[in-house]
Motif scaffolding. Structure first.
Motif, PDB file in Angstrom:
ATOM      1  N   LEU A 165       0.890  -1.251  -0.025  1.00 49.95           N
ATOM      2  CA  LEU A 165       0.015   0.084   0.019  1.00 49.95           C
ATOM      3  C   LEU A 165       0.775   1.538  -0.082  1.00 49.95           C
ATOM      4  CD1 LEU A 165      -2.949  -0.794   2.259  1.00 49.95           C
ATOM      5  CD2 LEU A 165      -2.822  -0.782  -0.017  1.00 49.95           C
ATOM      6  N   GLU A 166       2.098   1.161   0.719  1.00 46.86           N
ATOM      7  CA  GLU A 166       2.762   2.361   0.538  1.00 46.86           C
ATOM      8  C   GLU A 166       3.311   2.643  -0.603  1.00 46.86           C
ATOM      9  OE1 GLU A 166       5.467   2.030   4.244  1.00 46.86           O
ATOM     10  OE2 GLU A 166       3.907   2.484   5.484  1.00 46.86           O
ATOM     11  N   SER A 167       3.356   1.757  -1.418  1.00 43.21           N
ATOM     12  CA  SER A 167       4.349   1.913  -2.648  1.00 43.21           C
ATOM     13  C   SER A 167       3.430   2.643  -3.632  1.00 43.21           C
ATOM     14  CB  SER A 167       4.634   0.571  -3.376  1.00 43.21           C
ATOM     15  OG  SER A 167       5.287  -0.096  -2.522  1.00 43.21           O
ATOM     16  N   PHE A 168       2.206   2.734  -3.290  1.00 46.94           N
ATOM     17  CA  PHE A 168       1.429   3.679  -4.179  1.00 46.94           C
ATOM     18  C   PHE A 168       1.314   5.024  -4.057  1.00 46.94           C
ATOM     19  CE2 PHE A 168      -0.215  -0.680  -5.238  1.00 46.94           C
ATOM     20  CZ  PHE A 168      -0.758  -0.655  -6.545  1.00 46.94           C
ATOM     21  N   LYS A 169       1.114   5.728  -5.233  1.00 45.46           N
ATOM     22  CA  LYS A 169       0.800   7.318  -4.784  1.00 45.46           C
ATOM     23  C   LYS A 169      -0.183   7.434  -5.962  1.00 45.46           C
ATOM     24  CE  LYS A 169       4.878   8.879  -7.499  1.00 45.46           C
ATOM     25  NZ  LYS A 169       5.597   7.507  -8.062  1.00 45.46           N
ATOM     26  N   LYS A 170      -0.604   8.764  -5.829  1.00 47.74           N
ATOM     27  CA  LYS A 170      -1.746   9.365  -6.774  1.00 47.74           C
ATOM     28  C   LYS A 170      -0.976   9.188  -8.270  1.00 47.74           C
ATOM     29  CE  LYS A 170      -5.075  13.020  -7.501  1.00 47.74           C
ATOM     30  NZ  LYS A 170      -4.936  13.165  -8.749  1.00 47.74           N
ATOM     31  N   GLY A 171      -1.820   8.669  -9.199  1.00 47.59           N
ATOM     32  CA  GLY A 171      -1.360   8.686 -10.645  1.00 47.59           C
ATOM     33  C   GLY A 171      -0.317   7.624 -11.108  1.00 47.59           C
ATOM     34  N   TYR A 172      -0.239   6.551  -9.886  1.00 44.25           N
ATOM     35  CA  TYR A 172       0.792   5.609 -10.446  1.00 44.25           C
ATOM     36  C   TYR A 172      -0.078   4.437 -10.590  1.00 44.25           C
ATOM     37  CZ  TYR A 172       4.556   2.209  -9.135  1.00 44.25           C
ATOM     38  OH  TYR A 172       5.362   1.261  -9.212  1.00 44.25           O
ATOM     39  N   PHE A 173       0.203   3.787 -11.563  1.00 48.55           N
ATOM     40  CA  PHE A 173      -0.733   2.504 -12.252  1.00 48.55           C
ATOM     41  C   PHE A 173       0.401   1.673 -12.594  1.00 48.55           C
ATOM     42  CE2 PHE A 173      -3.060   6.357 -13.396  1.00 48.55           C
ATOM     43  CZ  PHE A 173      -4.307   6.132 -12.792  1.00 48.55           C
ATOM     44  N   PRO A 174       0.778   0.719 -11.697  1.00 50.68           N
ATOM     45  CA  PRO A 174       2.047  -0.202 -11.957  1.00 50.68           C
ATOM     46  C   PRO A 174       1.145  -1.587 -12.379  1.00 50.68           C
ATOM     47  CG  PRO A 174       1.693   0.002  -9.650  1.00 50.68           C
ATOM     48  CD  PRO A 174       0.894   1.033 -10.004  1.00 50.68           C
ATOM     49  N   THR A 175       1.929  -2.240 -13.071  1.00 55.35           N
ATOM     50  CA  THR A 175       1.462  -3.578 -13.361  1.00 55.35           C
ATOM     51  C   THR A 175       2.235  -4.171 -12.008  1.00 55.35           C
ATOM     52  OG1 THR A 175       3.693  -4.253 -14.469  1.00 55.35           O
ATOM     53  CG2 THR A 175       1.889  -3.606 -15.815  1.00 55.35           C
TER      54      THR A 175
END
Ligand SMILES: [Zn+2]
Length: 122
Positions: A12-22
């Motif tokens: 969860l901490e790896s996510f930020k707004k506008g980040y859409f990783p595979t």
């Protein structure tokens, strides 16, 4: 090894707004700080986060599935050239009927495909 709760928190901490990783991009990012992080753990936790509604999977035609923590956004823009995805805040969101052809409707999603400003310049 990391504890179960720790393994989940890291995602969860790896996510930020506008980040859409595979999933693979996410794994690469996580492994920069946690080199032993296992793919199986990531996949299992991603599935569980999608189920609990903390993350959302975005399926884009011709691309590997991506994930976002902006679970309230149902509208996305996709660049057909570079594959970039953006959240789209629709000024006039579609009011989905609660029933369609006798289906009870839970949610809807909408994806617009086009060419992003950067790719238009090329
Ligand atoms: Zn583009």
């Amino acid at each position: 090894m990391y504890k179960n709760t720790e393994q989940k928190r890291i995602i969860l901490e790896s996510f930020k707004k506008g980040y859409f990783p595979t999933a693979d991009e996410l794994l690469q990012k996580i492994r920069k700080s946690y080199p032993d992080y296992s793919r199986a753990t990531l996949y299992r936790n991603l599935a569980s986060f999608c189920e609990s509604g903390e993350l959302k999977k975005i399926s884009v035609a011709g691309q590997t599935d991506r994930f976002t923590n902006n679970v309230d956004c149902n509208y996305h823009l996709v660049c057909e050239v570079c594959g970039k995805i953006e959240d789209l805040n629709m000024p006039n969101a579609i009011q989905a009927p609660s029933k369609l052809l006798d289906y009870e409707i839970d949610y809807h999603e909408l994806t617009f495909y086009g060419v992003c400003p950067n790719c238009q310049k090329k």
